[in-house]
Design a protein around this motif. Structure first.
Motif, PDB file in Angstrom:
ATOM      1  N   THR A  40      21.398 -32.697  35.735  1.00 47.22           N
ATOM      2  CA  THR A  40      22.265 -31.915  36.617  1.00 47.22           C
ATOM      3  C   THR A  40      21.450 -31.010  37.525  1.00 47.22           C
ATOM      4  O   THR A  40      21.696 -30.931  38.737  1.00 47.22           O
ATOM      5  CB  THR A  40      23.261 -31.086  35.791  1.00 47.22           C
ATOM      6  N   ASP A  41      20.461 -30.329  36.956  1.00 44.47           N
ATOM      7  CA  ASP A  41      19.618 -29.432  37.757  1.00 44.47           C
ATOM      8  C   ASP A  41      18.865 -30.203  38.837  1.00 44.47           C
ATOM      9  O   ASP A  41      18.762 -29.753  39.986  1.00 44.47           O
ATOM     10  CB  ASP A  41      18.640 -28.686  36.853  1.00 44.47           C
ATOM     11  N   ALA A  42      18.331 -31.365  38.473  1.00 43.77           N
ATOM     12  CA  ALA A  42      17.573 -32.170  39.440  1.00 43.77           C
ATOM     13  C   ALA A  42      18.493 -32.705  40.537  1.00 43.77           C
ATOM     14  O   ALA A  42      18.125 -32.723  41.719  1.00 43.77           O
ATOM     15  CB  ALA A  42      16.869 -33.322  38.730  1.00 43.77           C
ATOM     16  N   TRP A  43      19.676 -33.136  40.168  1.00 46.70           N
ATOM     17  CA  TRP A  43      20.622 -33.677  41.147  1.00 46.70           C
ATOM     18  C   TRP A  43      21.070 -32.595  42.127  1.00 46.70           C
ATOM     19  O   TRP A  43      21.146 -32.827  43.325  1.00 46.70           O
ATOM     20  CB  TRP A  43      21.812 -34.274  40.409  1.00 46.70           C
ATOM     21  N   LYS A  44      21.336 -31.395  41.617  1.00 48.40           N
ATOM     22  CA  LYS A  44      21.750 -30.298  42.488  1.00 48.40           C
ATOM     23  C   LYS A  44      20.626 -29.878  43.433  1.00 48.40           C
ATOM     24  O   LYS A  44      20.870 -29.516  44.589  1.00 48.40           O
ATOM     25  CB  LYS A  44      22.188 -29.092  41.650  1.00 48.40           C
ATOM     26  N   ALA A  45      19.392 -29.915  42.940  1.00 42.84           N
ATOM     27  CA  ALA A  45      18.255 -29.441  43.731  1.00 42.84           C
ATOM     28  C   ALA A  45      17.835 -30.426  44.816  1.00 42.84           C
ATOM     29  O   ALA A  45      17.201 -30.028  45.801  1.00 42.84           O
ATOM     30  CB  ALA A  45      17.069 -29.156  42.803  1.00 42.84           C
ATOM     31  N   ALA A  46      18.181 -31.675  44.662  1.00 42.73           N
ATOM     32  CA  ALA A  46      17.779 -32.689  45.643  1.00 42.73           C
ATOM     33  C   ALA A  46      18.545 -32.496  46.952  1.00 42.73           C
ATOM     34  O   ALA A  46      19.688 -32.049  46.957  1.00 42.73           O
ATOM     35  CB  ALA A  46      18.035 -34.080  45.082  1.00 42.73           C
ATOM     36  N   PRO A  47      17.932 -32.816  48.085  1.00 47.77           N
ATOM     37  CA  PRO A  47      18.653 -32.734  49.372  1.00 47.77           C
ATOM     38  C   PRO A  47      19.910 -33.594  49.353  1.00 47.77           C
ATOM     39  O   PRO A  47      19.929 -34.665  48.720  1.00 47.77           O
ATOM     40  CB  PRO A  47      17.626 -33.262  50.378  1.00 47.77           C
ATOM     41  N   LEU A  48      20.947 -33.135  50.012  1.00 51.54           N
ATOM     42  CA  LEU A  48      22.205 -33.865  50.064  1.00 51.54           C
ATOM     43  C   LEU A  48      21.984 -35.269  50.628  1.00 51.54           C
ATOM     44  O   LEU A  48      21.378 -35.438  51.689  1.00 51.54           O
ATOM     45  CB  LEU A  48      23.212 -33.108  50.942  1.00 51.54           C
ATOM     46  N   GLY A  49      22.445 -36.261  49.892  1.00 53.96           N
ATOM     47  CA  GLY A  49      22.286 -37.646  50.302  1.00 53.96           C
ATOM     48  C   GLY A  49      20.994 -38.287  49.862  1.00 53.96           C
ATOM     49  O   GLY A  49      20.804 -39.500  50.063  1.00 53.96           O
ATOM     50  N   ARG A  50      20.106 -37.488  49.249  1.00 51.56           N
ATOM     51  CA  ARG A  50      18.818 -38.032  48.794  1.00 51.56           C
ATOM     52  C   ARG A  50      18.610 -37.798  47.298  1.00 51.56           C
ATOM     53  O   ARG A  50      17.492 -37.684  46.813  1.00 51.56           O
ATOM     54  CB  ARG A  50      17.679 -37.404  49.597  1.00 51.56           C
TER      55      ARG A  50
END
Length: 327
Positions: A40-50
């Motif tokens: 969850t933390d990694a997904w939230k931190a990634a740029p939107l769409g990437r």
């Protein structure tokens, strides 16, 4: 656990029925919950769409973890804190919530509140609040969103004016696995929901129609909830599309408990141990709940109480358009 290990855990072919002893169930649950947090933390931190993976991976792992918890005995985890229930909304979320209610930019609100929201109470009364909101409340079988089930949903819509009444009320029960017919519904001493209410009703995760209806409501207007971090955490792991819409800025949670703490001056004068910011105590101070009444802890009834109390607080602080000019 690093990201690659978390992805490996989420993709592992584990059949919960093969885990029969307490040690293996506990170990698997612990690894699942740590992986959910890392992912969850990694997904939230990634740029939107990437994002490096679909959030379906996280929701699927949460589904698997609930099965593990059922087999272990969720009642045995009652006093064990998990990793995936947020304790509060972020400062950025709180600032954005005020900006949304006031139809201003986050930067305008942050100039008043400060970037850490230290003076958010001042920002709340710096400009009028107006517009439509949806109030929502969940009743659940556990505090942790990757362990239990949503069992009741209540929501309704309201315009923020001194005299508005809520409209389009919606209330529904969501089911649980059949094993709880015999074990009983967890936390029933709080919400008073029994198996009779849930019998024959599909769980929320198996009810895509209800998930879509909830998502449609939450993307239509900002949503208010008392301790919105709770609803936010549960929606993330239980409603398909919520995490994606939230990250894209299409969903705006507004925490009415934070409103109470920031706007109601009485909170700072009352002893902390009296829990002055609970909905029940706040409502009694604002006169929306009598001294002899108690909060119902049932979705729609609690939404009614929350919206009425917010309305009363905003009126008392003259936060609606035109109220200050009338003085």
């Amino acid at each position: 656990m690093d990201l690659s290990q978390a992805i490996e855990q989420a993709n592992a072919f584990v059949f919960p029925g093969f885990l029969t002893d307490d040690d293996s169930l506990t170990q698997e649950r612990s690894k699942n919950e740590e992986a959910i947090k890392v992912l969850t933390d990694a997904w939230k931190a990634a740029p939107l769409g990437r994002e490096p993976f679909s959030f379906d991976l996280v929701r699927g792992l949460a589904d698997r973890n609930r099965d593990i918890c059922d087999r272990y005995g969720i009642e045995r985890l009652r006093n064990t804190n998990g990793l995936n229930l947020a304790r509060r909304l972020s400062d950025a979320d709180l600032i954005h919530g005020v900006a949304t209610l006031q139809h201003r930019t986050d930067e305008e609100v942050a100039r008043v509140s400060g970037p850490t929201a230290a003076d958010l109470g001042i920002a709340y009364i710096d400009a009028p609040v107006w517009g439509a909101v949806v109030g929502i409340d969940l009743e659940t079988s556990d505090r942790e969103p990757d362990r239990g089930y949503v069992i009741n949903v209540g929501l309704e819509f309201m315009n923020l004016t001194p005299t508005a009444k809520p409209t389009n009320p919606y209330s529904a029960y969501c089911g649980m696995p059949e094993m709880y017919a015999e074990k009983g519904v967890p936390l029933s001493e709080i919400h008073h929901i029994t198996w009779k209410d849930l019998e024959g009703v599909p769980p929320l995760r198996q009810n895509p129609k209800m998930q879509k209806a909830i998502l449609a409501a939450l993307t239509a207007f900002p949503y208010m909830a008392h301790n919105a971090a709770f609803e936010d955490s549960w929606f993330m792991l239980n409603v398909d599309g919520y995490a994606e819409a939230r990250k894209a800025g299409k969903i705006v949670p507004i925490d009415t408990r934070d409103i109470c703490r920031r706007v109601d001056p009485e909170v700072r004068l009352l002893p902390r141990e009296t829990h002055p910011a609970t909905l029940e105590n706040w409502a009694r101070r604002r006169g929306t709940l009598s001294k002899n009444e108690k909060e119902r802890h049932l979705g729609l009834e609690d939404v009614d109480l929350m919206l009425a109390t917010v309305q009363a607080e905003f009126s008392e602080r003259k936060m609606f358009p035109g109220q200050r000019e009338e003085d």
